[in-house]
Design an enzyme around this catalytic site. Structure first.
Site, PDB file in Angstrom:
ATOM      1  N   TYR A  47      12.072  -0.624  -3.729  1.00 26.23           N
ATOM      2  CA  TYR A  47      11.699   0.783  -3.909  1.00 26.23           C
ATOM      3  C   TYR A  47      12.920   1.558  -4.384  1.00 26.23           C
ATOM      4  O   TYR A  47      14.063   1.232  -4.033  1.00 26.23           O
ATOM      5  CB  TYR A  47      11.215   1.390  -2.589  1.00 26.23           C
ATOM      6  CG  TYR A  47       9.831   0.977  -2.170  1.00 26.23           C
ATOM      7  CD1 TYR A  47       8.724   1.767  -2.464  1.00 26.23           C
ATOM      8  CD2 TYR A  47       9.623  -0.203  -1.468  1.00 26.23           C
ATOM      9  CE1 TYR A  47       7.450   1.401  -2.063  1.00 26.23           C
ATOM     10  CE2 TYR A  47       8.351  -0.595  -1.075  1.00 26.23           C
ATOM     11  CZ  TYR A  47       7.273   0.216  -1.379  1.00 26.23           C
ATOM     12  OH  TYR A  47       6.014  -0.160  -0.990  1.00 26.23           O
ATOM     13  N   ARG A  51       0.836  -1.197   0.000  1.00 26.90           N
ATOM     14  CA  ARG A  51       0.000   0.000   0.000  1.00 26.90           C
ATOM     15  C   ARG A  51       0.876   1.254   0.000  1.00 26.90           C
ATOM     16  O   ARG A  51       1.431   1.630   1.026  1.00 26.90           O
ATOM     17  CB  ARG A  51      -0.916   0.012   1.225  1.00 26.90           C
ATOM     18  CG  ARG A  51      -1.955  -1.096   1.229  1.00 26.90           C
ATOM     19  CD  ARG A  51      -2.894  -0.925   2.405  1.00 26.90           C
ATOM     20  NE  ARG A  51      -3.978  -1.895   2.377  1.00 26.90           N
ATOM     21  CZ  ARG A  51      -5.000  -1.900   3.230  1.00 26.90           C
ATOM     22  NH1 ARG A  51      -5.044  -0.985   4.196  1.00 26.90           N
ATOM     23  NH2 ARG A  51      -5.955  -2.812   3.147  1.00 26.90           N
ATOM     24  N   ARG A 104      10.928   6.312   3.148  1.00 32.25           N
ATOM     25  CA  ARG A 104      11.062   7.764   3.155  1.00 32.25           C
ATOM     26  C   ARG A 104      11.805   8.251   4.397  1.00 32.25           C
ATOM     27  O   ARG A 104      12.574   9.226   4.333  1.00 32.25           O
ATOM     28  CB  ARG A 104       9.692   8.415   3.039  1.00 32.25           C
ATOM     29  CG  ARG A 104       9.048   8.194   1.670  1.00 32.25           C
ATOM     30  CD  ARG A 104       7.569   8.499   1.689  1.00 32.25           C
ATOM     31  NE  ARG A 104       7.314   9.845   2.174  1.00 32.25           N
ATOM     32  CZ  ARG A 104       6.127  10.247   2.646  1.00 32.25           C
ATOM     33  NH1 ARG A 104       5.101   9.404   2.711  1.00 32.25           N
ATOM     34  NH2 ARG A 104       5.971  11.488   3.043  1.00 32.25           N
ATOM     35  N   ASP A 158       1.795   5.213  -0.059  1.00 33.79           N
ATOM     36  CA  ASP A 158       1.215   6.399   0.559  1.00 33.79           C
ATOM     37  C   ASP A 158       0.803   7.426  -0.484  1.00 33.79           C
ATOM     38  O   ASP A 158       1.147   7.315  -1.663  1.00 33.79           O
ATOM     39  CB  ASP A 158       2.228   7.047   1.516  1.00 33.79           C
ATOM     40  CG  ASP A 158       2.519   6.178   2.730  1.00 33.79           C
ATOM     41  OD1 ASP A 158       1.691   5.311   3.047  1.00 33.79           O
ATOM     42  OD2 ASP A 158       3.580   6.378   3.352  1.00 33.79           O
TER      43      ASP A 158
END
Length: 273
Positions: free
Chosen positions: A125, A62, A217, A64
């Site tokens: 990522y 999921r 992040r 953001d």
């Protein structure tokens, strides 16, 4: 499984590889509030129009609000006759029904009960940074602009402390960690400089079995503190050991993050003809 698919008979699972530019969406997952645009909401609506039945989606991860994807995988149970739909028809239909910033890239089938989330072995990522005085233009919506050069060698050395299985409580949104397991296995990290659309970017790639809310992040925001020489390299390992969100650096903005790839067991996915 929804009743419509069950009544038709479900012998397999449809899996879509999805790409999207996340700037216009409040994340992947649908939200309880009305009027909130999400990637899952747009995809579910398109599929329900195409298949003429309710669809329940499971995603690999999921993302953001504002986060992008090149290889988000989404699965849902298939009725038997849906397995006969050729891939080109799926792609044409989704191209017609989805917004321009969401695209189905590939269509697969998998065994009954396959889950894009729980059958994933690893997720990758990539976070892109523009570390130069001149403002990025063509890549501006997909990079975090730092107005000074970063010491990427120091960042790469500091990032090695994150490799392996650790408690990453320091690197996730504090409210999301309450009462939940926060151990994850980071398999690989690395930095690479390159050019995209003619502009220089610094790309941070991280692969792990799974990730916590805002984990990538927060890791990037922490490593940028090292790259800017505001913190020393050992601070990253200290922050990890603290298991306290306050011990780590700031959370990098969503715009630079791309969900780049998911690994599944060999042979789990078969492309539709």
């Amino acid at each position: 499984m929804d009743e419509t698919a069950a009544s038709a008979g479900s012998a397999a699972t449809i899996v879509l590889r999805l790409a999207y530019s996340g700037g216009a969406y409040s994340g992947f997952a649908e939200q309880p509030q009305e009027g909130v645009r999400t990637v899952a909401g747009e995809l579910r609506h398109a599929l329900e129009v195409f298949l003429r039945r309710p669809v329940e989606l499971t995603c690999a991860g999921r993302t953001d609000a504002g986060v992008h994807a090149l290889s988000q995988y989404v699965s849902f149970p298939a009725a038997d006759d849906e397995l006969e739909i050729p891939a080109r028809r799926w792609l044409r239909a989704m191209d017609a029904l989805l917004p321009r910033d969401i695209a189905v890239q590939e269509v697969f089938h998998a065994a009954e009960g396959f889950s894009a989330r729980f059958d994933a072995c690893a997720r990758t990522y990539i976070y892109r940074i523009a570390d130069r005085p001149n403002r990025p233009v063509l890549t501006r919506d997909h990079v975090w602009w730092q107005r000074m050069p970063l010491d990427d060698a120091a960042m790469a050395r500091a990032a090695q402390a994150l490799v392996g299985e650790h408690d990453f409580k320091s690197f996730c949104k504090a409210s999301s960690a309450e009462g939940k397991p926060t151990c994850r296995n980071v398999m690989a990290v690395g930095f690479e400089r390159g050019r995209e659309l003619g502009e220089e970017v610094l790309a941070f790639t991280i692969t792990g079995n799974a990730f916590l809310h805002s984990m990538v992040r927060t890791i990037v925001g922490t490593l940028v503190e090292v790259g800017a020489h505001r913190r020393d390299e050992a601070w990253v390992a200290d922050a990890l050991a603290a298991c306290d969100r306050a011990a780590a650096g700031p959370t990098a903005p969503a715009c630079g993050l791309v969900f780049a790839d998911v690994a599944y067991p060999e042979g789990a996915l078969t492309p539709l003809a």
